[in-house]
Write an enzyme that holds these catalytic residues in place. Structure first.
Site, PDB file in Angstrom:
ATOM      1  N   GLY A   1      24.382  60.838  54.703  1.00 13.05           N
ATOM      2  CA  GLY A   1      25.792  60.481  54.547  1.00 13.05           C
ATOM      3  C   GLY A   1      26.596  61.651  54.040  1.00 13.05           C
TER       4      GLY A   1
ATOM      5  N   ALA B   1      29.873  63.782  48.873  1.00 14.65           N
ATOM      6  CA  ALA B   1      30.304  63.165  47.605  1.00 14.65           C
ATOM      7  C   ALA B   1      29.364  62.038  47.193  1.00 14.65           C
ATOM      8  CB  ALA B   1      31.729  62.649  47.743  1.00 14.65           C
TER       9      ALA B   1
ATOM     10  N   GLY C   1      26.332  61.697  48.248  1.00 10.79           N
ATOM     11  CA  GLY C   1      25.032  62.318  48.007  1.00 10.79           C
ATOM     12  C   GLY C   1      24.876  62.722  46.549  1.00 10.79           C
TER      13      GLY C   1
ATOM     14  N   GLU D   1      20.485  64.089  53.364  1.00  9.15           N
ATOM     15  CA  GLU D   1      20.927  64.685  54.624  1.00  9.15           C
ATOM     16  C   GLU D   1      22.439  64.550  54.625  1.00  9.15           C
ATOM     17  OE1 GLU D   1      19.078  65.775  57.524  1.00  9.15           O
ATOM     18  OE2 GLU D   1      17.332  65.941  56.207  1.00  9.15           O
TER      19      GLU D   1
ATOM     20  N   CYS E   1      26.974  65.145  62.562  1.00  2.70           N
ATOM     21  CA  CYS E   1      26.896  66.113  61.468  1.00  2.70           C
ATOM     22  C   CYS E   1      26.588  67.534  61.940  1.00  2.70           C
ATOM     23  CB  CYS E   1      25.869  65.661  60.449  1.00  2.70           C
ATOM     24  SG  CYS E   1      24.250  65.375  61.179  1.00  2.70           S
TER      25      CYS E   1
END
Lengths: 493, 521
Positions: free
Chosen positions: A190, A193, A195, A212, A246
């Site tokens: 995700g 922030a 994370g 990740e 991503c």
């Protein structure tokens, strides 16, 4: 939403304590059932992805279904090898001992997925976690509502729902999940922030994490490259999933001399791929929800760059046109956070050193791309910059091989997975030594100590830098012979 | 910019210069590290003696030889370790070049412990140098003489810009942890481990935590008790019990527990004489606070349970002056104290307690001292229950002749040998203690609350890692040898493609059609 998710988590813990997931046959059976779940319901998975992201069948199949399918097959084919004890080399001190590493599960793992590839990013780590013998609390992103629902409906029909429960939580419960519950391992895909929040919460329990995350992935285009093929590859990579990926190339760094030609080729390619009105193209996705659309609209409305293609936003249909922006200052709204949308920035540079400097001033990205014919240039960039991974002369491709570990560095993440790397990530390598030393060697270390004992210990244990070659060989043979004689002497007594 | 920020800024500038990248430079630094150890052996041994009254043999065996071997192993192998690796390719990559580059992270913060002050720092430093990272080293203020010595020697031998030592106590460390590092390696207690991980989470910095645990020993009824006693007594009282993988407590089969206690008593006398305080082969407790902690455990345990030892000694004068020094929190005062009073005090005799139950105070946290509780159990199953009721330990020790000492897990057929399948721990040694940490090729580290990011280090020596730990979880991560190199290396995958074969690739481009889909599938 899952009621009583705490009860469900406790259930998974209890299931792990029974030891059933440690049985390799059990794991194999679960993976086989998961395979069926994927293949038997392919149309339904694609349908959910279309509803959540307007993802067309081709993208759904190639980027999600095939990836997961191949991971399961890879795990089934290699499971028996992966779970074996790994024998390790011995030295003089352990010559008669058994030295090996056991591959053990951590216990109850929490895997939290993202909404952009809600099927693939959820199941990919789950496969490795199951293969490694863990129980897994499967938490799909609630933003991809149809896919999350389908997980809740289908998974319990195929795999053990006590060992591998699916939980769907609202935003508040999600935020509290890691803070209030202890897991043995957490795998999170995700934003940066969240994370950070996950790692901080996990720190309270000293739970290891794999994160990740994301970043702004730079793409260098050197004048030596074939601009047409570069434009096509970059265009494909940028607009996959309407930019919500991503590892998409986010911003181009190229010399002024090729910029306009590149932009021309790029515009031509957009036309080829999506027609003159991409809104009508069945192959172009939509943004996940209104909040994200508004975020992108705000960036476009900031006016801090010159839009040379696209720029249209329709909030109601969650449509953002394929967009290209040039003359973008480094501090503009376009260059702040990860774009995660179908907008490509093109920044001009004087030379490769400036490109490297711009990249190094920013956070380490998840991916770095470079299009160039000159190998020396490529190697210079690779050695002077850092990123999670790299593809040269294409984009996204380092994600594909199972043999390559996929993950970030710095703010783009920590830890890696894919293929055997997932199994390794979810395994605790437990070092084991079954002692077989003759006691007289051990007794050198017991008190009371003496200078004599110390010299013997040094002689047996201390390595030397030199010499190599024949003298060292003779020396080690002599030592072994001495040990042999001593053993024989003791044995005969 | 405060001192910490300035230090980090300068070290990062050194890293950015690229000086650590060439392998030749790394080998040269490793050789200088070896020189440091060889040329200053007496000073290092003396410092260890002053900080912990560590017996010379222990210092050499568990600290100096270990580190030298690590350095030698790295020198021999760093060329190979740092080369790109070429993993297998999938069919779709047949026209590509696929490889993995070994990249250093950048600036590593090393926060070390006081119990094996030289070994921990230098072993980690070997891995840091070999992998091309730079480091800021913060040695423990509780081993002040050794820390002071390291702060002098490291800049003398190694590159001053790349490897710096930062001395300080809790306030200085708190300031340091606010800054952003590329990796943090922490050895110490779980409590501080949590603080470190939380601080690291702010910057999304990966961490390697080598913490501690209550490492259990299971003694099966078929064991050679004399042998068990020799090995357990050795491992337990090494560094006076201040070893993170020390056998913490014994679970002994009912049938043999009394005989085991007899053997333990005999062995303690054999090793340390009838008055252990006089033995030169026993270290001392590191400071008054830990001494008091151990003393309070002993007072909370009923006298009838005492089987061996039990005496403590503490110099009153030392305590008064130490309190004075602690209020100032300056290394200088600690060093002064050491020079005046040495480390002849704060001793606790090797002590064994019997008839211990799970609820007793001695079973609450990691002991980290020279007291050994013995619990009697009915067999492997009861031992497993007790072990699994605690946090996962750093190490598990099993003494048994038969390899059928399993546990009742009906799912698994055939039943697995030993207790291994029904328990979890950082590592295991069967029929000895500490040795799994001694093997060069085995990863050393914890799991669960006791460890994070194992890193392997490579030792030929008998004792290893030996970090300070206290009640809590055993850590994350692993090291020793090549594993340290791996833990400190970012593996950067590269797919290098050509610009031709465009027609092959165009199947993936829109507009999509059934044909495209079947071709790609």
């Amino acid at each position: 939403m899952t009621k009583n998710y705490i009860g469900v988590i406790n259930g998974a813990r209890e299931a792990f304590a029974t030891g059933k997931t440690k049985d390799v046959k059990f794991r194999r059976h679960q993976l086989e059932m998961l395979y069926k779940c994927v293949r038997d319901n392919e149309a339904r998975w694609c349908g959910a992805l279309k509803k959540d992201l307007n993802k067309c069948e081709t993208e759904a199949v190639t980027a999600e279904i095939i990836m997961v399918n191949n991971e399961i097959i890879n795990a089934l084919e290699n499971l028996d090898t992966w779970v074996k004890n790994e024998a390790k080399g011995r030295d003089l001190l352990n010559a008669t001992s058994s030295v090996y590493i056991r591959k053990e599960p951590f216990g109850t793992c929490l895997i939290m997925s993202a909404w952009n590839y809600p099927f693939g990013l959820m199941l990919s780590p789950v496969i490795g976690a199951i293969a490694a013998g863990n129980c897994v609390v499967i938490k799909p992103s609630e933003a991809a509502t149809h896919t999350a629902s389908l997980f809740q409906e289908l998974l319990p029909q195929y795999i053990d729902s006590t060992c591998y429960p699916v939980i769907v939580l609202d935003a508040k419960d999600s935020a509290d999940l890691v803070k209030n519950n202890r897991f043995d391992f957490i795998f999170f895909t995700g934003g940066t922030a969240i994370g950070r929040h996950v790692m901080k919460a996990a720190a309270e329990y000293l739970t290891p994490v794999v994160l990740e995350l994301g970043g702004k992935n730079p793409c260098i285009i050197d004048e030596s490259c074939d601009l047409r093929s570069a434009a096509r590859r970059i265009c494909w990579g940028r607009f996959l999933n309407a930019g919500q990926i991503c590892i998409a190339p986010e911003y181009i760094l190229c010399k002024a001399s090729i910029r306009d030609k590149f932009v021309e080729e790029f515009k031509r390619t957009v036309q080829e791929f999506f027609g003159s009105d991409p809104k009508q193209s069945p192959d172009y996705g939509r943004i996940i929800n209104e909040r994200q659309v508004n975020r992108l609209k705000k960036i476009i409305d900031s006016g801090t760059g010159k839009i040379v293609l696209g720029g249209e936003v329709d909030v109601k249909t969650k449509y953002v046109a394929p967009t290209v922006v040039v003359d973008v200052p480094l501090d503009s709204a376009y260059m702040q956070e990860e774009m995660f949308g179908p907008i490509l920035m093109v920044i001009t540079i004087k030379d490769i050193d400036e490109a490297i400097s711009i990249i190094n001033q920013r956070e380490k990205p998840l991916a770095l791309y470079i299009f160039a014919k000159d190998k020396k240039l490529v190697n210079k960039v690779l050695s002077k910059t850092s990123s999670g991974g790299v593809t040269v002369n294409d984009v996204v491709m380092h994600y594909v091989p199972h043999s390559l570990p996929f993950g970030g560095i710095g703010h783009s993440g920590m830890g890696a997975y894919h293929g055997k790397h997932t199994f390794d990530t979810f395994s605790h390598n437990r070092s084991c030594l079954i002692d077989g030393n003759p006691e007289f060697i051990n007794s050198l270390r017991y008190p009371p100590h003496s200078q004599k004992k110390l010299s013997l210990i040094k002689a047996v244990m201390m390595k030397n830098l030199k010499p190599k070659g024949i003298t060292a060989f003779i020396k080690s043979m002599f030592m072994l012979a001495l040990v042999g004689v001593a053993i024989a002497y003791i044995a005969s007594n | 910019m405060n001192t910490a920020q300035q230090l980090l800024f300068n070290t990062r500038a050194a890293f950015k210069s690229g000086i650590t990248l060439p392998v030749e430079w790394r080998i040269e630094q490793l050789n200088r590290l070896l020189d440091l150890l060889n040329e200053n052996e007496n000073a290092l041994l003396d410092a260890l003696h002053k900080d912990l009254r560590k017996p010379k043999l222990e210092s050499i065996e568990t600290e100096l030889i270990v580190v030298k071997n690590e350095a030698i192993n790295a020198i021999k192998n760093v060329q190979t370790w740092s080369k790109p690796t070429y993993p297998s390719k999938a069919f779709v990559q047949m026209i590509d070049s696929v490889y993995i580059l070994k990249e250093p992270y950048g600036v590593v913060l090393v926060m070390s412990a006081w119990n094996y002050p030289i070994q921990i720092i230098f072993s980690q430093l070997v891995g840091i140098i070999a992998s091309g990272n730079c480091a800021i080293i913060k040695p423990s203020e509780l081993s002040p003489v050794t820390s002071e010595l390291m702060s002098k020697l490291i800049p003398q031998y190694l590159d001053k810009e790349c490897f710096r030592v930062y001395l300080g106590g809790i306030p200085e460390t708190t300031v340091l942890l606010k800054e952003r590092f590329d990796m943090i390696m922490y050895t110490g207690s779980s409590m501080v481990g949590k603080i470190v991980m939380k601080a690291a989470a702010e910057h999304l910095t990966p961490v390697i935590l080598e913490l501690g645990g209550k490492s259990p020993v299971y003694v099966h009824k078929d064991s050679d008790l004399k042998l068990v006693a020799k090995r357990v007594v050795w491992g337990k009282f090494l560094n006076l019990g201040q070893t993170c993988t020390a056998p913490d407590y014994i679970l002994c089969h009912n049938n043999v527990v009394d005989s085991l206690i007899d053997e333990l008593r005999k062995t303690v006398e054999e090793y340390f004489g009838s008055d252990p305080k006089e033995s030169p082969d026993l270290a001392r407790i590191v400071n008054a606070r830990n001494f008091k902690r151990i003393e309070s455990i002993m007072s909370a345990t009923p006298k009838e349970k005492l089987a061996v030892g039990g005496e403590t000694d503490e110099s009153a004068l030392y305590i008064v002056l130490n309190a004075f020094a602690e209020s100032f929190k300056y290394i200088f005062f600690d060093v002064l104290l050491y020079f005046i009073f040495g480390k002849m005090t704060l001793s606790t005799a090797p002590t064994v307690y019997k008839d211990i139950q799970l609820g007793d105070p001695i079973m609450e946290g990691e002991i980290f001292g020279p007291i050994l509780p013995v619990l009697a159990v009915n067999g492997a199953d009861e031992a497993v229950e007790i072990i699994n009721s605690q946090e996962k330990p750093l190490a598990l020790y099993i003494f048994a002749k038969s390899d059928k000492v399993g546990c009742n897990v009906s799912y698994l057929k055939p039943p697995p040998p030993f207790l291994l399948s029904c328990t979890s721990s950082g590592g295991v040694t069967v029929n000895d203690v500490l040795m799994h940490a001694a093997s060069h090729n085995l990863p050393f580290g914890g799991v669960g609350n006791y460890g994070f990011i194992l890193f392997f280090y490579h030792y030929l020596d008998i004792i290893q890692h030996l970090d300070s730990c206290s009640p809590g979880n055993s850590g994350m991560g692993r090291y020793h040898g090549k594993y340290t190199f791996d833990a400190l290396t970012h593996e950067k995958p590269v797919v290098y493609r050509g610009q031709n074969f465009e027609s092959l690739l165009s199947a993936r481009y829109p507009p999509y059609s059934e044909k495209n889909l079947s071709m790609v599938s």
